[in-house]
Scaffold this motif. Structure first.
Motif, PDB file in Angstrom:
ATOM      1  N   GLY A   1     -16.634  -8.266 -46.251  1.00 32.24           N
ATOM      2  CA  GLY A   1     -15.816  -7.704 -47.500  1.00 32.24           C
ATOM      3  C   GLY A   1     -15.601  -6.002 -47.332  1.00 32.24           C
ATOM      4  N   ILE A   2     -15.963  -4.947 -46.344  1.00 31.60           N
ATOM      5  CA  ILE A   2     -15.937  -3.900 -46.494  1.00 31.60           C
ATOM      6  C   ILE A   2     -14.658  -3.615 -46.252  1.00 31.60           C
ATOM      7  N   ASP A   3     -14.086  -2.152 -46.241  1.00 33.92           N
ATOM      8  CA  ASP A   3     -12.477  -2.223 -45.502  1.00 33.92           C
ATOM      9  C   ASP A   3     -12.927  -1.196 -45.162  1.00 33.92           C
ATOM     10  N   VAL A   4     -12.903  -1.763 -42.901  1.00 35.44           N
ATOM     11  CA  VAL A   4     -12.583  -0.948 -41.872  1.00 35.44           C
ATOM     12  C   VAL A   4     -11.433  -0.807 -41.328  1.00 35.44           C
ATOM     13  N   ALA A   5     -11.159   0.270 -40.888  1.00 35.82           N
ATOM     14  CA  ALA A   5      -9.670   0.211 -39.861  1.00 35.82           C
ATOM     15  C   ALA A   5     -10.397  -0.127 -38.657  1.00 35.82           C
ATOM     16  N   TYR A   6      -9.699  -0.460 -37.779  1.00 35.17           N
ATOM     17  CA  TYR A   6     -10.033  -0.212 -36.252  1.00 35.17           C
ATOM     18  C   TYR A   6      -8.831  -0.809 -35.820  1.00 35.17           C
TER      19      TYR A   6
ATOM     20  N   HIS B   1     -12.946  13.620 -42.089  1.00 35.77           N
ATOM     21  CA  HIS B   1     -13.431  13.457 -43.559  1.00 35.77           C
ATOM     22  C   HIS B   1     -14.661  13.283 -43.753  1.00 35.77           C
ATOM     23  N   ALA B   2     -15.018  12.569 -42.188  1.00 35.12           N
ATOM     24  CA  ALA B   2     -16.542  12.088 -42.385  1.00 35.12           C
ATOM     25  C   ALA B   2     -17.025  11.408 -41.208  1.00 35.12           C
ATOM     26  N   GLY B   3     -18.480  11.218 -40.618  1.00 31.75           N
ATOM     27  CA  GLY B   3     -18.584  10.100 -39.997  1.00 31.75           C
ATOM     28  C   GLY B   3     -19.974   9.847 -39.628  1.00 31.75           C
TER      29      GLY B   3
ATOM     30  N   ASP C   1      -6.430   9.670 -44.037  1.00 33.89           N
ATOM     31  CA  ASP C   1      -7.196   8.233 -45.294  1.00 33.89           C
ATOM     32  C   ASP C   1      -8.886   8.759 -45.789  1.00 33.89           C
ATOM     33  N   ARG C   2      -9.274   9.407 -45.509  1.00 36.15           N
ATOM     34  CA  ARG C   2     -10.599   9.684 -46.538  1.00 36.15           C
ATOM     35  C   ARG C   2     -11.562   8.619 -45.657  1.00 36.15           C
ATOM     36  N   ARG C   3     -11.322   8.338 -44.211  1.00 36.47           N
ATOM     37  CA  ARG C   3     -12.048   7.011 -43.964  1.00 36.47           C
ATOM     38  C   ARG C   3     -13.810   8.149 -42.899  1.00 36.47           C
ATOM     39  N   VAL C   4     -14.504   7.219 -43.154  1.00 36.23           N
ATOM     40  CA  VAL C   4     -15.994   7.601 -42.521  1.00 36.23           C
ATOM     41  C   VAL C   4     -15.872   6.457 -40.977  1.00 36.23           C
ATOM     42  N   LEU C   5     -15.944   7.874 -39.866  1.00 35.37           N
ATOM     43  CA  LEU C   5     -15.485   7.342 -38.419  1.00 35.37           C
ATOM     44  C   LEU C   5     -16.951   7.293 -37.883  1.00 35.37           C
ATOM     45  N   LEU C   6     -16.872   6.308 -37.732  1.00 37.33           N
ATOM     46  CA  LEU C   6     -18.177   5.477 -36.955  1.00 37.33           C
ATOM     47  C   LEU C   6     -18.029   5.262 -35.252  1.00 37.33           C
ATOM     48  N   SER C   7     -18.901   5.695 -34.568  1.00 33.24           N
ATOM     49  CA  SER C   7     -18.417   5.469 -33.002  1.00 33.24           C
ATOM     50  C   SER C   7     -20.440   5.930 -32.650  1.00 33.24           C
ATOM     51  N   ARG C   8     -20.271   5.845 -31.076  1.00 34.16           N
ATOM     52  CA  ARG C   8     -21.182   6.224 -30.086  1.00 34.16           C
ATOM     53  C   ARG C   8     -20.906   7.298 -29.566  1.00 34.16           C
TER      54      ARG C   8
ATOM     55  N   PRO D   1     -12.508   5.434 -53.013  1.00 32.21           N
ATOM     56  CA  PRO D   1     -13.882   4.809 -52.754  1.00 32.21           C
ATOM     57  C   PRO D   1     -14.155   4.585 -51.177  1.00 32.21           C
ATOM     58  N   LEU D   2     -15.574   4.245 -50.503  1.00 36.33           N
ATOM     59  CA  LEU D   2     -16.470   3.826 -49.637  1.00 36.33           C
ATOM     60  C   LEU D   2     -15.186   3.232 -48.174  1.00 36.33           C
ATOM     61  N   ARG D   3     -14.475   4.236 -46.968  1.00 37.55           N
ATOM     62  CA  ARG D   3     -13.806   3.183 -45.940  1.00 37.55           C
ATOM     63  C   ARG D   3     -14.552   3.579 -44.644  1.00 37.55           C
ATOM     64  N   PHE D   4     -14.224   2.506 -44.367  1.00 35.25           N
ATOM     65  CA  PHE D   4     -14.762   3.278 -42.485  1.00 35.25           C
ATOM     66  C   PHE D   4     -13.499   3.022 -41.253  1.00 35.25           C
ATOM     67  N   LEU D   5     -13.201   3.621 -40.313  1.00 35.67           N
ATOM     68  CA  LEU D   5     -12.804   3.717 -39.419  1.00 35.67           C
ATOM     69  C   LEU D   5     -13.803   3.641 -37.923  1.00 35.67           C
ATOM     70  N   LEU D   6     -13.243   2.572 -37.036  1.00 33.67           N
ATOM     71  CA  LEU D   6     -14.111   2.329 -36.580  1.00 33.67           C
ATOM     72  C   LEU D   6     -13.480   2.361 -35.056  1.00 33.67           C
TER      73      LEU D   6
END
Length: 240
Positions: free
Chosen positions: A108-113, A148-150, A130-137, A88-93
Motif C-alpha cells: 500500500g505504499i505510494d511508489v512511482a516506477y 527532493h530526497a533520496g 512530485d516530492r518523492r524520495v528516490l531509491l536507487s543503488r 505525504p511520504l512517497r517514493f520513486l524507484l
C-alpha cells in the motif's frame, strides 16, 4: 591541493562508500579551502542522502561549512526512522528496482516506477516535482542536487531491500490497497463488472475481485496469493 588538512572519521554504516584505508577510523584528508564539507564528504565517496549529523570538533555543523586546518570531523549515518520533509511520504524507484517497487505497492505504499530507463536527469526532476524520495543503488544519481530526497538501497536482494526501506522510513502500511502494476488504488469489484477482463477459467474459479481505479486491471486471490501473503505477513509482523 595544498589546502587545509582535516581529520575525518566515518560511521561504520558508511564504510561501504569510502576507500578501504578510511574504514579503520580517523584519517587525514586535504581540502582546497573553498569547498563545503558536503562537497568534501561526497568527494570521499559518501552520498549526502546517507549522511546524518556532521560534527566539527564535537559540534554539529551544516553541509555548507567550509573546513579549516586541523578540524576533527565526524560523519554520522542517517538516523532511523528517517523523517522526510513534506507530506505525504512517497517514493520513486529507478529502473533496476522493479521487484522492490511491486512489493512496496503490495503493502500500500505510494511508489512511482518506470520499467524503461528514462535517464538520471528525468528521474531527479520527477523526484523534485512530485516530492518523492528516490531509491536507487546508483550513487551518482543520488548526488544530483535537484532531488527532493533520496536513499541508497544497500542490498541487491528484494527481501533485504524491502526490510531496509521499511526500517529506514517507517511508512504506513495498507496491504492490498494499491495496484502493483500502475500504483493506482484498488476498490472492490463484482465478478460481473470485471468479467470481460477475465479468462474463462479465472471467471469460473474465483468469486472475490478487486479492480484498479486507474488502469482497470482486475485482482483476485489466485495461484500466487499465498506467496504474496507471506511477503505481507512478514512486513506486518516486523513493521506493522
Amino acid at each position: 591541493m595544498n589546502g587545509p588538512r582535516i581529520d575525518i572519521a566515518f560511521a561504520s554504516e558508511l564504510h561501504l562508500f569510502v576507500a578501504a584505508d578510511r574504514r579503520a577510523g580517523r584519517t587525514e584528508a586535504e581540502t582546497d579551502g573553498v569547498s563545503t564539507l558536503g562537497h568534501v564528504v561526497e568527494s570521499l565517496g559518501v552520498p549526502l542522502t546517507e549522511v546524518g549529523v556532521l560534527s566539527v570538533d564535537g559540534r554539529p555543523v551544516g553541509v555548507g561549512h567550509v573546513p579549516r586546518q586541523g578540524e576533527r570531523i565526524d560523519v554520522a549515518a542517517v538516523t532511523r526512522p528517517q523523517q522526510v520533509a513534506g507530506a505525504p511520504l512517497r517514493f520513486l524507484l529507478d529502473v533496476h528496482l522493479g521487484t522492490l517497487a511491486r512489493r512496496m505497492r503490495l503493502l500500500g505504499i505510494d511508489v512511482a516506477y518506470f520499467s524503461e530507463d528514462i535517464g538520471d536527469p528525468a528521474l531527479a526532476t520527477y523526484s523534485a516535482r512530485d516530492r518523492r524520495v528516490l531509491l536507487s543503488r546508483d550513487r551518482g544519481l543520488l548526488r544530483r542536487r535537484e532531488l527532493h530526497a533520496g536513499a541508497y538501497v544497500y542490498s541487491d536482494k528484494p527481501d533485504e531491500q524491502l526490510r531496509d526501506v521499511l526500517g529506514r522510513f517507517a511508512p504506513v502500511l495498507a496491504p492490498w490497497t494499491r495496484c502493483t502494476a500502475c500504483n493506482g488504488e484498488l476498490k472492490e469489484a463484482t465478478k460481473e463488472s470485471v468479467a470481460g477482463l477475465l479468462e474463462g477459467g479465472t471467471e469460473r474459479s474465483y468469486d472475490v475481485f478487486a479492480q484498479c481505479t486507474a488502469c482497470e486491471r482486475p485482482y483476485w486471490r489466485g495461484a500466487h496469493h499465498a506467496r504474496l501473503a507471506q511477503v505481507v505477513d512478514a512486513a506486518l509482523a516486523e513493521f506493522g
